[in-house]
Design an enzyme around this catalytic site. Structure first.
Site, PDB file in Angstrom:
ATOM      1  N   SER A  28      25.777  -2.352   5.291  1.00 39.07           N
ATOM      2  CA  SER A  28      24.869  -1.209   5.482  1.00 39.07           C
ATOM      3  C   SER A  28      23.411  -1.593   5.244  1.00 39.07           C
ATOM      4  O   SER A  28      22.513  -0.783   5.455  1.00 39.07           O
ATOM      5  CB  SER A  28      25.259  -0.049   4.553  1.00 39.07           C
ATOM      6  OG  SER A  28      25.353  -0.484   3.211  1.00 39.07           O
ATOM      7  N   ASN A 115      29.904   3.276  -6.205  1.00 44.78           N
ATOM      8  CA  ASN A 115      30.221   4.623  -5.709  1.00 44.78           C
ATOM      9  C   ASN A 115      29.332   5.695  -6.338  1.00 44.78           C
ATOM     10  O   ASN A 115      28.804   6.560  -5.641  1.00 44.78           O
ATOM     11  CB  ASN A 115      31.697   4.948  -5.963  1.00 44.78           C
ATOM     12  CG  ASN A 115      32.614   3.995  -5.223  1.00 44.78           C
ATOM     13  OD1 ASN A 115      32.147   3.204  -4.393  1.00 44.78           O
ATOM     14  ND2 ASN A 115      33.899   4.049  -5.503  1.00 44.78           N
ATOM     15  N   THR A 160      10.996  41.627  25.961  1.00 42.51           N
ATOM     16  CA  THR A 160      12.449  41.606  25.753  1.00 42.51           C
ATOM     17  C   THR A 160      13.015  41.187  27.104  1.00 42.51           C
ATOM     18  O   THR A 160      12.468  41.558  28.157  1.00 42.51           O
ATOM     19  CB  THR A 160      13.019  42.986  25.358  1.00 42.51           C
ATOM     20  OG1 THR A 160      12.707  43.923  26.385  1.00 42.51           O
ATOM     21  CG2 THR A 160      12.442  43.481  24.018  1.00 42.51           C
ATOM     22  N   HIS A 161      14.086  40.434  27.086  1.00 41.85           N
ATOM     23  CA  HIS A 161      14.671  39.893  28.328  1.00 41.85           C
ATOM     24  C   HIS A 161      13.624  39.130  29.138  1.00 41.85           C
ATOM     25  O   HIS A 161      13.706  39.070  30.360  1.00 41.85           O
ATOM     26  CB  HIS A 161      15.288  41.004  29.185  1.00 41.85           C
ATOM     27  CG  HIS A 161      16.146  41.944  28.391  1.00 41.85           C
ATOM     28  ND1 HIS A 161      17.475  41.670  28.125  1.00 41.85           N
ATOM     29  CD2 HIS A 161      15.859  43.109  27.774  1.00 41.85           C
ATOM     30  CE1 HIS A 161      17.969  42.657  27.381  1.00 41.85           C
ATOM     31  NE2 HIS A 161      17.006  43.544  27.146  1.00 41.85           N
ATOM     32  N   SER A 282       1.131  13.423  35.350  1.00 42.87           N
ATOM     33  CA  SER A 282       2.209  12.934  36.194  1.00 42.87           C
ATOM     34  C   SER A 282       1.705  11.718  36.942  1.00 42.87           C
ATOM     35  O   SER A 282       0.538  11.650  37.321  1.00 42.87           O
ATOM     36  CB  SER A 282       2.620  14.028  37.184  1.00 42.87           C
ATOM     37  OG  SER A 282       3.234  13.446  38.310  1.00 42.87           O
ATOM     38  N   LYS A 288      -1.114  17.736  37.558  1.00 40.95           N
ATOM     39  CA  LYS A 288      -0.232  18.196  36.484  1.00 40.95           C
ATOM     40  C   LYS A 288      -0.685  17.821  35.077  1.00 40.95           C
ATOM     41  O   LYS A 288      -1.250  16.772  34.845  1.00 40.95           O
ATOM     42  CB  LYS A 288       1.192  17.665  36.706  1.00 40.95           C
ATOM     43  CG  LYS A 288       1.767  18.201  37.989  1.00 40.95           C
ATOM     44  CD  LYS A 288       3.232  18.415  37.928  1.00 40.95           C
ATOM     45  CE  LYS A 288       3.652  19.394  36.882  1.00 40.95           C
ATOM     46  NZ  LYS A 288       5.104  19.481  36.843  1.00 40.95           N
ATOM     47  N   ASN A 290       1.479  18.076  31.634  1.00 44.18           N
ATOM     48  CA  ASN A 290       2.822  18.447  31.157  1.00 44.18           C
ATOM     49  C   ASN A 290       2.886  18.572  29.637  1.00 44.18           C
ATOM     50  O   ASN A 290       2.356  17.725  28.926  1.00 44.18           O
ATOM     51  CB  ASN A 290       3.835  17.396  31.616  1.00 44.18           C
ATOM     52  CG  ASN A 290       3.934  17.309  33.122  1.00 44.18           C
ATOM     53  OD1 ASN A 290       3.768  18.316  33.814  1.00 44.18           O
ATOM     54  ND2 ASN A 290       4.166  16.115  33.629  1.00 44.18           N
ATOM     55  N   GLU A 295       8.304  19.864  24.731  1.00 38.65           N
ATOM     56  CA  GLU A 295       9.575  19.551  25.407  1.00 38.65           C
ATOM     57  C   GLU A 295      10.410  18.579  24.568  1.00 38.65           C
ATOM     58  O   GLU A 295      11.617  18.714  24.446  1.00 38.65           O
ATOM     59  CB  GLU A 295       9.312  18.976  26.808  1.00 38.65           C
ATOM     60  CG  GLU A 295       8.856  20.042  27.795  1.00 38.65           C
ATOM     61  CD  GLU A 295       8.468  19.485  29.151  1.00 38.65           C
ATOM     62  OE1 GLU A 295       8.659  18.279  29.398  1.00 38.65           O
ATOM     63  OE2 GLU A 295       7.953  20.281  29.969  1.00 38.65           O
ATOM     64  N   TYR A 322      36.064   8.269  -3.307  1.00 40.87           N
ATOM     65  CA  TYR A 322      35.186   7.556  -2.372  1.00 40.87           C
ATOM     66  C   TYR A 322      35.991   6.837  -1.295  1.00 40.87           C
ATOM     67  O   TYR A 322      37.042   6.259  -1.554  1.00 40.87           O
ATOM     68  CB  TYR A 322      34.323   6.518  -3.119  1.00 40.87           C
ATOM     69  CG  TYR A 322      33.438   5.724  -2.174  1.00 40.87           C
ATOM     70  CD1 TYR A 322      32.182   6.193  -1.827  1.00 40.87           C
ATOM     71  CD2 TYR A 322      33.892   4.540  -1.595  1.00 40.87           C
ATOM     72  CE1 TYR A 322      31.384   5.498  -0.931  1.00 40.87           C
ATOM     73  CE2 TYR A 322      33.099   3.833  -0.695  1.00 40.87           C
ATOM     74  CZ  TYR A 322      31.844   4.325  -0.371  1.00 40.87           C
ATOM     75  OH  TYR A 322      31.065   3.637   0.519  1.00 40.87           O
ATOM     76  N   GLN A 327      29.739   5.664   3.920  1.00 40.13           N
ATOM     77  CA  GLN A 327      28.571   4.857   4.258  1.00 40.13           C
ATOM     78  C   GLN A 327      27.880   5.389   5.518  1.00 40.13           C
ATOM     79  O   GLN A 327      26.698   5.152   5.736  1.00 40.13           O
ATOM     80  CB  GLN A 327      29.019   3.404   4.453  1.00 40.13           C
ATOM     81  CG  GLN A 327      27.899   2.437   4.727  1.00 40.13           C
ATOM     82  CD  GLN A 327      28.347   1.000   4.557  1.00 40.13           C
ATOM     83  OE1 GLN A 327      28.574   0.538   3.454  1.00 40.13           O
ATOM     84  NE2 GLN A 327      28.505   0.299   5.668  1.00 40.13           N
ATOM     85  N   LYS A 330      24.404   7.829   5.933  1.00 40.82           N
ATOM     86  CA  LYS A 330      22.980   7.520   5.786  1.00 40.82           C
ATOM     87  C   LYS A 330      22.164   7.663   7.056  1.00 40.82           C
ATOM     88  O   LYS A 330      21.099   8.295   7.060  1.00 40.82           O
ATOM     89  CB  LYS A 330      22.821   6.118   5.209  1.00 40.82           C
ATOM     90  CG  LYS A 330      23.211   6.098   3.758  1.00 40.82           C
ATOM     91  CD  LYS A 330      23.365   4.722   3.202  1.00 40.82           C
ATOM     92  CE  LYS A 330      24.225   4.782   1.974  1.00 40.82           C
ATOM     93  NZ  LYS A 330      25.629   5.212   2.254  1.00 40.82           N
TER      94      LYS A 330
HETATM   95  N1  ARG Z   1      27.201   0.680   0.935  1.00 41.84           N
HETATM   96  C1  ARG Z   1      28.141   1.588   0.350  1.00 41.84           C
HETATM   97  C2  ARG Z   1      27.905   2.995   0.883  1.00 41.84           C
HETATM   98  O1  ARG Z   1      26.922   3.211   1.438  1.00 41.84           O
HETATM   99  C3  ARG Z   1      27.999   1.593  -1.137  1.00 41.84           C
HETATM  100  C4  ARG Z   1      29.227   1.993  -1.859  1.00 41.84           C
HETATM  101  C5  ARG Z   1      30.254   0.941  -1.673  1.00 41.84           C
HETATM  102  N2  ARG Z   1      31.424   1.219  -2.421  1.00 41.84           N
HETATM  103  C6  ARG Z   1      32.596   0.657  -2.161  1.00 41.84           C
HETATM  104  N3  ARG Z   1      33.603   0.987  -2.890  1.00 41.84           N
HETATM  105  N4  ARG Z   1      32.728  -0.176  -1.160  1.00 41.84           N
HETATM  106  O2  ARG Z   1      28.707   3.880   0.752  1.00 41.84           O
END
Ligand code: ARG
Length: 465
Positions: A28, A115, A160-161, A282, A288, A290, A295, A322, A327, A330
């Site tokens: 990660s 964890n 409205t509408h 454009s 144009k 835009n 958007e 866990y 992971q 994130k």
């Molecule tokens: N990189 C892991 C995560 O984002 C950290 C926790 C890892 N824990 C484990 N038991 N492998 O969740």
């Protein structure tokens, strides 16, 4: 990022190293490096508690503090060598700490697991992110309030509408978004409370045998509560889901506003102009301009909704406690925060640069029989039952439409043919200004009510912070 075949922290019971592909798949660090400040912050709080409790020595603590200061400096300056072999932010920092200060670095992880560490990091990171977003909401609200103040008495059609319905002021319309954003701010503030709880101490899932002091860590880190169950502490991501749902609502509000800006900017409406720096031309059609920014805001709303659904789905099948699935929490979180921060910042600038075209707003109002309801209310006040009044006004509107004039342009004698109770004073309610002024209650669109709403919103912001 280096990729040397060093030994993994947890590799003691393995016969062969993980394959390169698996390493890339499971690491990660390419995205969770962003947690580095909060990872160090959490580790220092943990180490201080360990020393206070006599679990590690004060010398070890001093070494850890020294090492962490250097690591922070290395990361800040770009000198830190990130390694895929060290999997994630936690192991990257721990490895470097041990290289710098030896055994003290190895003692840091006493009574802790990645964890509860990662759960702590994300909460700390998200808490800061929430605070930044809340302050950006305030900036956008202030830009809206300033524009609303200038246009507290500028008439525009309320729809409205998507059909002209009744006159409102442009300031009143803008204040609707100030209210939406206030609820967004409230939701984020509320979600912050449940984010701001300490998981550390849960260790891997079952707690720890060391004589830890969880409140000491919580106080150092500014957490207002402890996660009260170790299994829940390491596996709970409710706070992230709550955040993503609050974030989705912010984007939904800005997407609605974007849709209006886009419509108002079309030559057909012509109600506003956006500053050139928020638009593009454009490559083929020279005429144009835009509205790319609104958007894109509308488009990016879908991506934030996607993150909410991703996170809900991520959690739905996980047994306690866990699992590595977590992971995946994130990237959606990071991207949602980035999207919100960028969108809110650009929006505040864009709102400040809106050029309003009051003539076009008034012209649209005059074409739409927007004061028809006012005429009906007038008749009711003269003793005509509302249903009859509705019918009388409908006939008057038809007549006006046939002649191509607005209600206010029909002569009194003609109006009296529809209803003899109509007198000269009818023209006060048929005018746009009369219609607006008559709605002077709290939440109404009369210019004075809009000014009062602006003052109320400003005071609310001052009071809530
Ligand atoms: N990189 C892991 C995560 O984002 C950290 C926790 C890892 N824990 C484990 N038991 N492998 O969740």
């Amino acid at each position: 990022m280096t990729n040397d075949a060093t030994h993994k922290t947890w590799s003691g019971r393995f016969d062969e190293p993980v394959s390169e592909r698996v390493k890339r798949y499971t690491a990660s660090i390419p995205f969770d490096w962003r947690l580095w400040r909060h990872d160090i912050q959490g580790s220092l709080a943990h180490a201080r508690m360990l020393a206070k409790q006599g679990i590690i020595s004060t010398e070890d603590l001093a070494a850890i503090e020294r090492g962490m200061a250097q690591i922070a400096q290395e990361i800040e300056s770009g000198a830190f060598e990130w390694s895929l072999d060290d999997e994630d932010i936690h192991l990257n920092i721990e490895r470097r700490l041990t290289a710098l200060v030896g055994d003290a670095g190895k003692r840091l992880h006493t009574g802790r697991s990645r964890n509860d560490q990662v759960a702590t990091d994300i909460r700390l990171w998200l808490r800061d992110a929430i605070d930044e977003i809340r302050s950006r909401i305030r900036t956008l609200q202030t830009a809206l309030l300033d524009l609303a103040e200038q246009h507290a008495a500028t008439p525009m059609p309320g729809f409205t509408h998507l059909q002209v319905a009744q006159p409102v002021t442009f300031g009143h319309h803008l204040m609707a978004y100030v209210e939406m954003l206030e609820r967004d701010w409230e939701r984020l503030t509320d979600c912050r409370r449940r984010t701001n709880r300490l998981p550390l101490g849960a260790a891997a899932l079952a707690g720890t045998t060391y004589p830890i002091d969880r409140w000491a860590v919580a106080e150092t880190l500014g957490f207002e509560e402890l996660c009260r169950n170790s299994l829940d502490a390491v596996s709970d991501r409710d706070f992230a889901i709550e955040f993503l749902s609050a974030a989705s609502l912010v984007m939904m509000h800005l997407s609605r506003f974007s849709e209006e800006l886009i419509l108002w900017m079309t030559p057909r409406f012509g109600f506003i102009d956006l500053a050139d720096r928020f638009c593009t031309g454009s490559s083929i059609m020279p005429q144009k301009k835009n509205p790319d920014v609104p958007e894109l805001v509308r488009g990016k709303t879908g991506r934030v909704y996607g993150h909410l659904v991703a996170m809900l789905t991520l959690m739905k099948g996980q047994p306690l406690a866990y699992n590595k699935d977590n992971q995946e929490d994130k990237e959606p979180l990071f991207d949602a925060v980035d999207t919100l921060n960028d969108t809110l910042a650009i929006y505040a600038e864009m709102v400040a640069g809106i050029r309003v075209k009051p003539e076009a707003m008034r012209a649209a109002l005059q074409e739409g029989f927007a004061t028809a309801t006012d005429l009906a209310d007038y008749l009711v006040k003269k003793g005509v039952p509302f249903r009859d009044a509705h019918e009388i006004v409908a006939r008057a509107v038809r007549a006006a439409e046939r002649q191509g004039v607005d209600l206010a342009e029909i002569p009194l004698t003609t109006l009296q043919q529809f209803c003899p109770q109509i007198e000269e004073d009818v023209y006060e309610v048929l005018t746009i200004e009369g219609s607006l002024a008559a709605r002077a209650h709290i939440g109404g669109t009369a210019p004075e009510a809009v000014q009062a709403a602006i003052a109320h919103a400003r005071a609310r912001i001052a009071q809530r912070g």
